[in-house]
Write a protein that holds these residues in place. Structure first.
Motif, PDB file in Angstrom:
ATOM      1  N   PHE A 207       1.182  -1.009   0.514  1.00 42.26           N
ATOM      2  CA  PHE A 207       0.004  -0.243   0.062  1.00 42.26           C
ATOM      3  C   PHE A 207       1.012   1.546   0.046  1.00 42.26           C
ATOM      4  O   PHE A 207       1.867   1.283   1.245  1.00 42.26           O
ATOM      5  CB  PHE A 207      -0.919   0.417   1.104  1.00 42.26           C
ATOM      6  CG  PHE A 207      -1.817  -0.855   0.906  1.00 42.26           C
ATOM      7  CD1 PHE A 207      -2.827  -0.545  -0.424  1.00 42.26           C
ATOM      8  CD2 PHE A 207      -2.360  -1.931   1.342  1.00 42.26           C
ATOM      9  CE1 PHE A 207      -4.238  -1.117  -0.742  1.00 42.26           C
ATOM     10  CE2 PHE A 207      -3.574  -3.046   1.082  1.00 42.26           C
ATOM     11  CZ  PHE A 207      -4.490  -2.691   0.097  1.00 42.26           C
ATOM     12  N   ASN A 208       0.379   1.852  -0.688  1.00 43.86           N
ATOM     13  CA  ASN A 208       1.018   3.787  -0.725  1.00 43.86           C
ATOM     14  C   ASN A 208      -0.712   4.392  -0.320  1.00 43.86           C
ATOM     15  O   ASN A 208      -0.545   5.251   0.020  1.00 43.86           O
ATOM     16  CB  ASN A 208       1.670   4.384  -2.392  1.00 43.86           C
ATOM     17  CG  ASN A 208       0.950   3.792  -3.215  1.00 43.86           C
ATOM     18  OD1 ASN A 208      -0.518   3.599  -3.566  1.00 43.86           O
ATOM     19  ND2 ASN A 208       1.380   4.558  -4.236  1.00 43.86           N
ATOM     20  N   VAL A 209      -1.461   3.466  -0.754  1.00 40.42           N
ATOM     21  CA  VAL A 209      -2.920   3.769   0.796  1.00 40.42           C
ATOM     22  C   VAL A 209      -2.674   4.581   1.441  1.00 40.42           C
ATOM     23  O   VAL A 209      -2.878   2.790   2.371  1.00 40.42           O
ATOM     24  CB  VAL A 209      -4.322   3.147  -0.480  1.00 40.42           C
ATOM     25  CG1 VAL A 209      -5.407   3.702   0.641  1.00 40.42           C
ATOM     26  CG2 VAL A 209      -3.768   2.899  -1.465  1.00 40.42           C
TER      27      VAL A 209
ATOM     28  N   PHE B 273      -9.165   4.979   5.204  1.00 41.12           N
ATOM     29  CA  PHE B 273     -10.651   4.173   4.606  1.00 41.12           C
ATOM     30  C   PHE B 273     -10.915   4.369   6.708  1.00 41.12           C
ATOM     31  O   PHE B 273     -12.113   3.025   7.115  1.00 41.12           O
ATOM     32  CB  PHE B 273     -10.178   2.790   4.326  1.00 41.12           C
ATOM     33  CG  PHE B 273      -9.522   3.038   3.212  1.00 41.12           C
ATOM     34  CD1 PHE B 273     -10.326   2.864   1.843  1.00 41.12           C
ATOM     35  CD2 PHE B 273      -8.047   3.070   3.020  1.00 41.12           C
ATOM     36  CE1 PHE B 273      -9.753   3.611   0.760  1.00 41.12           C
ATOM     37  CE2 PHE B 273      -7.258   3.256   1.034  1.00 41.12           C
ATOM     38  CZ  PHE B 273      -8.272   2.981   0.784  1.00 41.12           C
TER      39      PHE B 273
ATOM     40  N   ARG C 297     -18.180   2.495   1.793  1.00 41.62           N
ATOM     41  CA  ARG C 297     -17.081   2.500   2.025  1.00 41.62           C
ATOM     42  C   ARG C 297     -17.372   3.848   2.395  1.00 41.62           C
ATOM     43  O   ARG C 297     -16.980   5.016   1.409  1.00 41.62           O
ATOM     44  CB  ARG C 297     -16.130   1.895   0.600  1.00 41.62           C
ATOM     45  CG  ARG C 297     -14.109   2.882   1.372  1.00 41.62           C
ATOM     46  CD  ARG C 297     -13.017   2.205   0.778  1.00 41.62           C
ATOM     47  NE  ARG C 297     -13.642   0.028   0.847  1.00 41.62           N
ATOM     48  CZ  ARG C 297     -13.196  -0.294   2.022  1.00 41.62           C
ATOM     49  NH1 ARG C 297     -12.710   0.441   2.970  1.00 41.62           N
ATOM     50  NH2 ARG C 297     -13.189  -1.674   1.159  1.00 41.62           N
TER      51      ARG C 297
ATOM     52  N   GLY D  89     -19.354  -0.857  -3.270  1.00 40.61           N
ATOM     53  CA  GLY D  89     -18.949  -2.094  -3.662  1.00 40.61           C
ATOM     54  C   GLY D  89     -17.787  -2.024  -5.289  1.00 40.61           C
ATOM     55  O   GLY D  89     -17.223  -2.383  -4.571  1.00 40.61           O
TER      56      GLY D  89
ATOM     57  N   GLU E  97     -17.500   0.841  -7.721  1.00 44.57           N
ATOM     58  CA  GLU E  97     -17.894   1.755  -8.369  1.00 44.57           C
ATOM     59  C   GLU E  97     -17.645   1.608 -10.016  1.00 44.57           C
ATOM     60  O   GLU E  97     -17.716   3.067 -10.166  1.00 44.57           O
ATOM     61  CB  GLU E  97     -16.236   2.608  -7.903  1.00 44.57           C
ATOM     62  CG  GLU E  97     -14.800   2.434  -8.772  1.00 44.57           C
ATOM     63  CD  GLU E  97     -14.161   1.428  -6.791  1.00 44.57           C
ATOM     64  OE1 GLU E  97     -14.926   1.002  -6.650  1.00 44.57           O
ATOM     65  OE2 GLU E  97     -13.008   1.082  -7.414  1.00 44.57           O
TER      66      GLU E  97
ATOM     67  N   ALA F 148     -16.669   8.131  -5.864  1.00 46.20           N
ATOM     68  CA  ALA F 148     -16.056   7.718  -6.802  1.00 46.20           C
ATOM     69  C   ALA F 148     -15.737   7.312  -8.603  1.00 46.20           C
ATOM     70  O   ALA F 148     -15.286   7.728  -8.924  1.00 46.20           O
ATOM     71  CB  ALA F 148     -14.895   5.992  -6.546  1.00 46.20           C
TER      72      ALA F 148
ATOM     73  N   ASP G 189     -12.125  -1.063  -7.186  1.00 51.09           N
ATOM     74  CA  ASP G 189     -11.559  -2.397  -8.678  1.00 51.09           C
ATOM     75  C   ASP G 189     -10.755  -2.009  -8.946  1.00 51.09           C
ATOM     76  O   ASP G 189      -9.886  -1.022  -9.321  1.00 51.09           O
ATOM     77  CB  ASP G 189     -13.464  -1.277  -8.972  1.00 51.09           C
ATOM     78  CG  ASP G 189     -14.562  -1.922  -8.959  1.00 51.09           C
ATOM     79  OD1 ASP G 189     -14.938  -2.986  -8.450  1.00 51.09           O
ATOM     80  OD2 ASP G 189     -15.487  -1.538  -8.732  1.00 51.09           O
TER      81      ASP G 189
ATOM     82  N   THR H  68      -9.721   2.386  -9.598  1.00 48.25           N
ATOM     83  CA  THR H  68      -9.371   3.716 -10.109  1.00 48.25           C
ATOM     84  C   THR H  68      -9.319   4.765  -9.420  1.00 48.25           C
ATOM     85  O   THR H  68      -8.986   5.029 -10.398  1.00 48.25           O
ATOM     86  CB  THR H  68     -11.555   3.486  -8.866  1.00 48.25           C
ATOM     87  OG1 THR H  68     -11.649   3.556  -8.719  1.00 48.25           O
ATOM     88  CG2 THR H  68     -12.096   2.249 -10.606  1.00 48.25           C
ATOM     89  N   LYS H  69      -8.452   4.389  -8.053  1.00 43.15           N
ATOM     90  CA  LYS H  69      -8.187   5.626  -7.310  1.00 43.15           C
ATOM     91  C   LYS H  69      -6.489   5.638  -7.131  1.00 43.15           C
ATOM     92  O   LYS H  69      -6.243   6.350  -6.395  1.00 43.15           O
ATOM     93  CB  LYS H  69      -8.715   5.638  -5.653  1.00 43.15           C
ATOM     94  CG  LYS H  69     -10.436   5.687  -6.150  1.00 43.15           C
ATOM     95  CD  LYS H  69     -10.719   6.662  -6.465  1.00 43.15           C
ATOM     96  CE  LYS H  69     -10.722   8.486  -5.885  1.00 43.15           C
ATOM     97  NZ  LYS H  69     -11.657   9.532  -6.841  1.00 43.15           N
ATOM     98  N   ALA H  70      -5.685   4.489  -7.091  1.00 45.14           N
ATOM     99  CA  ALA H  70      -4.713   4.358  -6.872  1.00 45.14           C
ATOM    100  C   ALA H  70      -3.425   3.661  -7.745  1.00 45.14           C
ATOM    101  O   ALA H  70      -4.589   2.495  -8.102  1.00 45.14           O
ATOM    102  CB  ALA H  70      -4.119   5.128  -5.450  1.00 45.14           C
ATOM    103  N   ALA H  71      -2.491   3.828  -7.705  1.00 46.53           N
ATOM    104  CA  ALA H  71      -1.894   2.886  -8.123  1.00 46.53           C
ATOM    105  C   ALA H  71      -0.415   1.914  -6.445  1.00 46.53           C
ATOM    106  O   ALA H  71      -0.758   2.902  -6.104  1.00 46.53           O
ATOM    107  CB  ALA H  71      -1.369   3.583  -9.313  1.00 46.53           C
ATOM    108  N   SER H  72      -0.874   0.434  -7.038  1.00 47.61           N
ATOM    109  CA  SER H  72       0.283  -0.065  -5.528  1.00 47.61           C
ATOM    110  C   SER H  72       1.399  -0.958  -6.066  1.00 47.61           C
ATOM    111  O   SER H  72       0.216  -1.764  -6.993  1.00 47.61           O
ATOM    112  CB  SER H  72      -0.953  -0.178  -4.403  1.00 47.61           C
ATOM    113  OG  SER H  72      -1.595   0.195  -3.857  1.00 47.61           O
ATOM    114  N   ASP H  73       1.965  -0.657  -5.563  1.00 44.48           N
ATOM    115  CA  ASP H  73       3.213  -1.866  -5.673  1.00 44.48           C
ATOM    116  C   ASP H  73       2.806  -2.435  -5.487  1.00 44.48           C
ATOM    117  O   ASP H  73       2.091  -3.107  -3.400  1.00 44.48           O
ATOM    118  CB  ASP H  73       4.727  -1.486  -5.891  1.00 44.48           C
ATOM    119  CG  ASP H  73       5.227  -0.348  -5.758  1.00 44.48           C
ATOM    120  OD1 ASP H  73       5.197  -0.321  -7.219  1.00 44.48           O
ATOM    121  OD2 ASP H  73       5.878   0.326  -4.949  1.00 44.48           O
TER     122      ASP H  73
END
Lengths: 380, 130
Positions: A2-4, A9, A32, A46, A48, A236, B39, B64-69
């Motif tokens: 994750f870089n999220v 969340f 979410r 669920g 987007e 989203a 998604d 849809t929101k982000a890129a993750s390694d």
């Protein structure tokens, strides 16, 4: 992987963020929830992608109660807005007409984009971005007069119903008093009955309504619309829909450091009549006569991958930056808005994670009313 | 909470590894990760035969929101990648522990899963990360 950051969340009952009147509906539907502009909002329920397609093909439902609503009233209201906004509310002559436009600072920088509804002589309503609500209202109040009242309408909720079948399917859930005649409303007009207002406007590129109503009535309308088979959609899907529709997002595609002529919004600037002294006019006239140095364009990625906000764009005219990027579910490839130097370039490369990837420069929108408006067939 | 298969090894960064009968390892991302990402719309996979170092990125999953390694938990060589994801990245959402696998790895050392979590430890990990 994750870089999220997990903080995006959280579902924290004690957080500082505000909740809309529909918060409990979102939680019950398994949404979410994410903090957005000071509010706890549904990101998706669920999938987007499925929500996006529902709006393009059928009907979807959005809680956009986080947006700011303010009524501008009094005998000075019209002239006040004619000074404050780059578009001219004098063009609104019939009650119910709506107008999109921007509010500028003296340098022509964009303070916010907004919709103005003309409700009655001396009575207008503006809908402004959630993140700009306080700044906008302060800006307005500092320029007000005794002949103008600015009344924030935090008592109202705002629900958008969008999609080719949104209008007819949702209208049965409206109160009797406003139901009659709303299907005859033309695009960018609204009907008002008491505290209910139904407008044929939106932010998805599809037909539909934006409905303002007393916040305590919002949950029952929401449930009624869901029972009609209208799919709840989160932020989203709202973002991918507006990007396909080529609609700017404030804070990303435009801000105080950009002006309308480099933001695809020249059409919202009313320089006529020439004696209307609106804030930012002098700056815009100078920019127009010199010619804008940058332009906001659409990009369509030629290969697989996803363009993201902030990535560098290179063209024959020089380098620019992606202001909004993402995956277009309708085109099934990545699209973006990017601000690049003025010129004629029609090809670009985007720096995606260390690789230069080819993209076509196109004029937004990419999709509108369910139709794909860009094609790469004759170019690849 | 999604079910966590008990026959897999997990990382704190939400990858899973499955040891196959031939000694190769399948690498994927967990249902919990997929739930957070939303998604998937694009998966970038490594070249077959490329070398992997434990703890280094070997694939990218983009939602849809982000890129993750996605990090390889082990040293090894890419034996195969899941080509089906090129056209159908949604397989990762639909079946993260099955049809949504990412990379088949020939590990430098077989049978060594030091530092990886079992299902119970991974469940505790995501519980405490909230």
């Amino acid at each position: 992987m994750f870089n999220v950051a997990p903080v995006h969340f959280i579902r924290d009952e004690e957080s500082m963020e505000r909740k809309t009147a529909l918060y409990a509906e979102h939680v019950a539907a398994g949404a979410r929830i994410v903090p957005f502009a000071g509010w706890l909002m549904p990101l998706s329920y669920g999938s987007e992608l499925a929500e996006h397609r529902a709006v393009r093909e059928d009907a979807g439902l959005f809680d956009v109660s986080h947006m700011g609503i303010a009524d501008i009233e009094g005998e000075g209201a019209g002239n006040f807005l004619r000074r404050l906004l780059a578009n001219d509310v004098a063009r609104l002559t019939v009650p119910g007409q709506a107008q999109y436009g921007v509010m500028l600072n003296a340098e022509g920088g964009i303070l916010d984009d907004l919709i103005v509804y003309y409700l009655a002589p001396g009575r207008y309503r503006v809908v402004i971005n959630a993140a700009r609500r306080e700044a906008d209202l302060n800006w307005m109040r500092r320029r007000g007069s005794a002949a103008v009242r600015i009344v924030e309408r935090e008592d109202l909720a705002l629900i958008a119903v969008q999609g080719p079948r949104a209008r007819e399917r949702s209208v049965v859930e409206f109160p009797e008093a406003i139901k009659g005649g709303v299907l005859d409303l033309k695009p960018f007009t609204a009907a008002e009955r008491g505290d209910w207002m139904v407008a044929r406007t939106g932010y998805t590129g599809e037909d539909g309504w934006e409905v303002m109503l007393p916040a305590d009535r919002a949950p029952s309308l929401w449930r009624g619309l869901v029972s009609m088979g209208i799919r709840p959609c989160g932020l989203a899907a709202r973002d991918s829909l507006r990007l396909e529709a080529g609609l700017n997002l404030y804070g990303q595609d435009m801000d105080e450091a950009t002006h309308p002529y480099e933001s695809n919004l020249g059409w919202t600037v009313a320089l006529e009549p020439r004696d209307r002294e609106f804030i930012g006019r002098d700056a815009l006239e100078r920019i127009k006569s010199e010619g804008p140095r940058r332009r906001l364009v659409g990009l369509v990625l030629r290969t697989r991958g996803v363009i993201r906000h902030g990535q560098v764009v290179r063209t024959a005219d020089g380098s620019g930056v992606v202001t909004s990027g993402g995956f277009s579910p309708s085109l099934e490839r990545s699209i973006a808005l990017a601000r690049i130097p003025a010129g004629e370039a029609c090809e670009a490369t985007v720096e995606i994670r260390g690789r230069a990837v080819a993209a076509a420069i196109v004029k937004p929108p990419f999709v509108r009313r369910g139709k794909l408006l860009v094609t790469l067939d004759n170019q690849t | 909470m999604s079910d966590i298969p008990t026959d897999l090894h997990y990382t704190e960064t939400h990858e899973w590894l499955r040891e196959e009968d031939d000694g190769s390892l399948l690498l994927g991302v967990t249902a919990h990760a997929v739930e957070l990402l939303g998604d998937l719309v694009y998966v970038e996979l490594p070249e077959p035969e490329s070398e992997l170092s434990g703890g280094e990125a070997c694939a990218v999953v983009e939602s849809t929101k982000a890129a993750s390694d996605v990090y390889s938990p082990v040293n090894g060589v890419v034996e195969a990648v899941n080509e089906a994801l090129n056209d159908s990245p949604e397989l990762v959402n639909q079946d993260p522990y099955g049809a949504g696998w990412l990379v088949r790895i020939r590990p430098a050392t077989t049978g060594s899963f030091d530092g990886l979590l079992d299902a119970g430890q991974y469940a505790n990990h995501i519980e405490s990360a909230g």
